[in-house]
Design a protein around this motif. Sequence first.
Motif: not given
Length: 197
Positions: A92-110
């Motif tokens: 739950f805590l992992m999701f709670d934080v990771a969701i905040l950075y969804k766009d960051v993960f998307g940028r980093l894949v590039q």
Amino acid sequence: MIERILDKISPRSFILSGKFFHMRCCAHILNLIVNDGLSIISDAIEKVRESVHYWTATPKREEKFMETCGQLNISYDKKLILDCKTRWNSTFLMFDVAILYKDVFGRLVQREPQYKSLPSEYDWEMAKEICHRLELFYGVIELFSSTLYPTSNVYFSKICEVRIALRGWRNDPNIIIQQMATTMIAKFDKYWGVITE
């Protein structure tokens, strides 16, 4: 030990002849219920977990993650948390934080050719759905864990709250949430069905 105690005390001394004298640990039962529900969405959990693991594995990657947050004007207030697979509350805590950075993960894949575990849109949607629902359980488990003497007046209303929520989730338009609720209700009823009917 319970049997020995019951042998020494008259059944007439108890409410309902001692039927509910021995109750299992509520925190443990809650963990069993949630773990059964989470088994339904293990693929989405694994994708988010792999992504968080990738970006927290080394200080250099973490630094790159923070830089990308800055580039996207997303403040890095909460540090990424990698969960422990056997502890749903850490998921739950992992999701709670990771969701905040969804766009960051998307940028980093590039920007990072070795990063291959980007969760799909569906995975992120499931993470949001589950995180929202786990919030109820997280609050309840915090209550159970914060006191040395949890008595029925403390936990009974929370157990009822969980049961009502699970019944509502069975009618959710998302079929995965329905399946999760059905699985969780089966486990709930195994331990607590008799006290909430």
